[in-house]
Design a protein around this motif. Structure first.
Motif, PDB file in Angstrom:
ATOM      1  N   ALA A  94      15.633 157.068  18.820  1.00 18.72           N
ATOM      2  CA  ALA A  94      16.085 157.787  17.614  1.00 18.72           C
ATOM      3  C   ALA A  94      15.026 157.755  16.500  1.00 18.72           C
ATOM      4  CB  ALA A  94      17.385 157.160  17.114  1.00 18.72           C
ATOM      5  N   ARG A  95      13.868 157.152  16.810  1.00 20.67           N
ATOM      6  CA  ARG A  95      12.754 156.998  15.869  1.00 20.67           C
ATOM      7  C   ARG A  95      13.140 156.162  14.642  1.00 20.67           C
ATOM      8  NH1 ARG A  95       8.309 159.529  17.374  1.00 20.67           N
ATOM      9  NH2 ARG A  95       7.305 159.517  15.316  1.00 20.67           N
ATOM     10  N   ASN A  96      14.012 155.183  14.865  1.00 18.74           N
ATOM     11  CA  ASN A  96      14.309 154.188  13.825  1.00 18.74           C
ATOM     12  C   ASN A  96      13.400 152.995  14.093  1.00 18.74           C
ATOM     13  OD1 ASN A  96      16.362 155.743  12.780  1.00 18.74           O
ATOM     14  ND2 ASN A  96      17.912 154.847  14.131  1.00 18.74           N
ATOM     15  N   PHE A  97      12.200 153.032  13.526  1.00 14.17           N
ATOM     16  CA  PHE A  97      11.200 152.002  13.834  1.00 14.17           C
ATOM     17  C   PHE A  97      11.265 150.842  12.848  1.00 14.17           C
ATOM     18  CE2 PHE A  97       8.948 156.060  15.155  1.00 14.17           C
ATOM     19  CZ  PHE A  97       9.313 155.933  16.491  1.00 14.17           C
ATOM     20  N   SER A  98      10.952 149.670  13.337  1.00 15.46           N
ATOM     21  CA  SER A  98      10.801 148.491  12.483  1.00 15.46           C
ATOM     22  C   SER A  98       9.314 148.253  12.252  1.00 15.46           C
ATOM     23  CB  SER A  98      11.412 147.268  13.168  1.00 15.46           C
ATOM     24  OG  SER A  98      12.806 147.429  13.279  1.00 15.46           O
ATOM     25  N   PRO A  99       8.947 147.572  11.155  1.00 14.32           N
ATOM     26  CA  PRO A  99       7.522 147.359  10.905  1.00 14.32           C
ATOM     27  C   PRO A  99       6.892 146.314  11.821  1.00 14.32           C
ATOM     28  CG  PRO A  99       8.847 146.377   9.149  1.00 14.32           C
ATOM     29  CD  PRO A  99       9.793 147.101  10.032  1.00 14.32           C
ATOM     30  N   ILE A 100       7.737 145.447  12.414  1.00 12.50           N
ATOM     31  CA  ILE A 100       7.219 144.374  13.282  1.00 12.50           C
ATOM     32  C   ILE A 100       8.134 144.220  14.490  1.00 12.50           C
ATOM     33  CG2 ILE A 100       6.646 141.892  13.427  1.00 12.50           C
ATOM     34  CD1 ILE A 100       6.801 142.063  10.186  1.00 12.50           C
ATOM     35  N   ARG A 133      11.280 128.937  17.883  1.00 12.93           N
ATOM     36  CA  ARG A 133      12.015 129.494  16.741  1.00 12.93           C
ATOM     37  C   ARG A 133      11.808 128.676  15.463  1.00 12.93           C
ATOM     38  NH1 ARG A 133      14.829 134.411  16.099  1.00 12.93           N
ATOM     39  NH2 ARG A 133      15.303 135.218  18.151  1.00 12.93           N
ATOM     40  N   ARG A 134      11.389 127.412  15.619  1.00 13.52           N
ATOM     41  CA  ARG A 134      11.169 126.577  14.428  1.00 13.52           C
ATOM     42  C   ARG A 134       9.841 126.920  13.755  1.00 13.52           C
ATOM     43  NH1 ARG A 134      12.570 121.333  17.839  1.00 13.52           N
ATOM     44  NH2 ARG A 134      10.933 122.405  18.983  1.00 13.52           N
ATOM     45  N   LYS A 135       9.001 127.673  14.467  1.00  8.03           N
ATOM     46  CA  LYS A 135       7.729 128.092  13.856  1.00  8.03           C
ATOM     47  C   LYS A 135       8.017 129.218  12.858  1.00  8.03           C
ATOM     48  CE  LYS A 135       4.414 126.374  17.024  1.00  8.03           C
ATOM     49  NZ  LYS A 135       3.848 126.620  18.316  1.00  8.03           N
ATOM     50  N   LYS A 136       7.077 129.410  11.943  1.00 10.66           N
ATOM     51  CA  LYS A 136       7.326 130.363  10.852  1.00 10.66           C
ATOM     52  C   LYS A 136       7.342 131.819  11.313  1.00 10.66           C
ATOM     53  CE  LYS A 136       5.203 127.594   7.195  1.00 10.66           C
ATOM     54  NZ  LYS A 136       3.927 127.429   6.522  1.00 10.66           N
ATOM     55  N   LEU A 175      -1.157 136.232  10.070  1.00  6.20           N
ATOM     56  CA  LEU A 175      -0.061 137.161  10.395  1.00  6.20           C
ATOM     57  C   LEU A 175       1.222 136.767   9.680  1.00  6.20           C
ATOM     58  CD1 LEU A 175      -0.608 137.942  14.158  1.00  6.20           C
ATOM     59  CD2 LEU A 175      -0.556 139.575  12.283  1.00  6.20           C
ATOM     60  N   GLU A 176       1.453 135.453   9.565  1.00  8.69           N
ATOM     61  CA  GLU A 176       2.634 134.991   8.825  1.00  8.69           C
ATOM     62  C   GLU A 176       2.570 135.521   7.394  1.00  8.69           C
ATOM     63  OE1 GLU A 176       2.518 130.729   9.246  1.00  8.69           O
ATOM     64  OE2 GLU A 176       2.565 130.905  11.428  1.00  8.69           O
ATOM     65  N   LYS A 177       1.367 135.474   6.821  1.00  5.25           N
ATOM     66  CA  LYS A 177       1.164 135.962   5.442  1.00  5.25           C
ATOM     67  C   LYS A 177       1.404 137.480   5.380  1.00  5.25           C
ATOM     68  CE  LYS A 177      -1.934 134.838   1.639  1.00  5.25           C
ATOM     69  NZ  LYS A 177      -0.751 134.549   0.825  1.00  5.25           N
ATOM     70  N   TYR A 178       0.873 138.203   6.375  1.00  7.22           N
ATOM     71  CA  TYR A 178       1.056 139.661   6.420  1.00  7.22           C
ATOM     72  C   TYR A 178       2.540 140.023   6.461  1.00  7.22           C
ATOM     73  CZ  TYR A 178       1.526 144.346   8.313  1.00  7.22           C
ATOM     74  OH  TYR A 178       1.924 145.649   8.500  1.00  7.22           O
ATOM     75  N   MET A 179       3.316 139.236   7.235  1.00  4.77           N
ATOM     76  CA  MET A 179       4.732 139.548   7.429  1.00  4.77           C
ATOM     77  C   MET A 179       5.577 139.383   6.165  1.00  4.77           C
ATOM     78  SD  MET A 179       5.347 138.108  11.241  1.00  4.77           S
ATOM     79  CE  MET A 179       4.437 138.822  12.623  1.00  4.77           C
ATOM     80  N   GLU A 226      11.495 138.445  10.876  1.00  2.00           N
ATOM     81  CA  GLU A 226      12.854 138.915  10.580  1.00  2.00           C
ATOM     82  C   GLU A 226      13.053 139.145   9.080  1.00  2.00           C
ATOM     83  OE1 GLU A 226      15.167 137.056  14.452  1.00  2.00           O
ATOM     84  OE2 GLU A 226      15.072 135.864  12.632  1.00  2.00           O
ATOM     85  N   GLN A 227      12.484 138.257   8.268  1.00  2.72           N
ATOM     86  CA  GLN A 227      12.597 138.435   6.812  1.00  2.72           C
ATOM     87  C   GLN A 227      11.890 139.718   6.366  1.00  2.72           C
ATOM     88  OE1 GLN A 227      10.905 134.741   5.456  1.00  2.72           O
ATOM     89  NE2 GLN A 227      12.713 133.574   6.076  1.00  2.72           N
ATOM     90  N   GLY A 228      10.819 140.069   7.079  1.00  2.79           N
ATOM     91  CA  GLY A 228      10.066 141.289   6.752  1.00  2.79           C
ATOM     92  C   GLY A 228      10.665 142.546   7.368  1.00  2.79           C
TER      93      GLY A 228
END
Length: 200
Positions: free
Chosen positions: A17-23, A122-125, A98-102, A131-133
């Motif tokens: 449906a072209r509903n894209f996520s950034p990551i 999952r305990r890694k950042k 990458l964590e910073k980019y996100m 998900e936050q991004g």
């Protein structure tokens, strides 16, 4: 609180449906679903003529997190999106950049990280930051033996074909849970079927 991983079907529905996520972080033991999602993004987000300037496919062992972040920060040229795919992401040494980019992902970039043969802890950042991004974190799990006949059925149905339950069980028993091999064998059978009878 543990966030539930979206299903393969849900992700494919959104992509279609072209509903894209950034990551997209695609991780897990089952390579088949990871390949299907990343291949779909590579083949369908951009038109062939847009890809030269706007699509980068790199390997984790060849790049640093900073280089990937720089690629993701670029803006699309004469296209709606920029696509950056990192194959074999498990070979990337550090993920700090990458964590910073996100924290502030570029909305016109679709960043796809393919992490095979296991999950990112999952305990890694990284998963939490993705998900936050507004990103998608997908866990690609191996199918249980009992799920294989259902997978075979669904795969064939999408290709306008049907299979007897007994035949599906026999194929599952014979080939096992390697889905890339299983679908490859099913494709061979489909090629040999006559046009007017698509039953196995």
């Amino acid at each position: 609180e543990k966030k539930t991983s979206p299903s393969f079907e849900q992700i494919m529905k959104d992509l279609t449906a072209r509903n894209f996520s950034p990551i997209y972080i695609l991780m897990g033991e089952e390579a088949y679903f990871i390949d299907k999602i990343s291949d779909f993004i590579e083949e369908n987000v951009l038109n062939p003529e847009e890809r030269d300037f706007n699509q980068s496919v790199v390997f984790g062992s060849d790049v640093t997190a900073a280089q990937v972040a720089d690629l993701a920060k670029g803006y699309p040229m004469m296209a709606e999106y920029r696509v950056v795919v990192v194959k074999e992401f498990q070979n990337l040494k550090s993920t700090e950049a990458l964590e910073k980019y996100m924290e502030h992902p570029v909305k016109s970039t679709i960043l796809v990280l393919c992490h095979k043969n296991g999950n990112i802890d999952r305990r890694k950042k990284l998963p939490a930051k993705a998900e936050q991004g507004g990103g998608v974190v997908f866990e690609s799990k191996k199918l249980y033996d009992r799920e294989l006949p259902g997978f075979i059925n669904t795969y064939l149905k999408k290709r306008q074909s049907t299979i007897e339950p007994k035949a599906a069980q026999m194929m599952a028993d014979h080939i096992g849970s390697d889905l890339n091999r299983l679908t490859s064998e099913l494709d061979k059978v489909l090629i040999s079927l006559p046009e007017n009878d698509r039953r196995i």
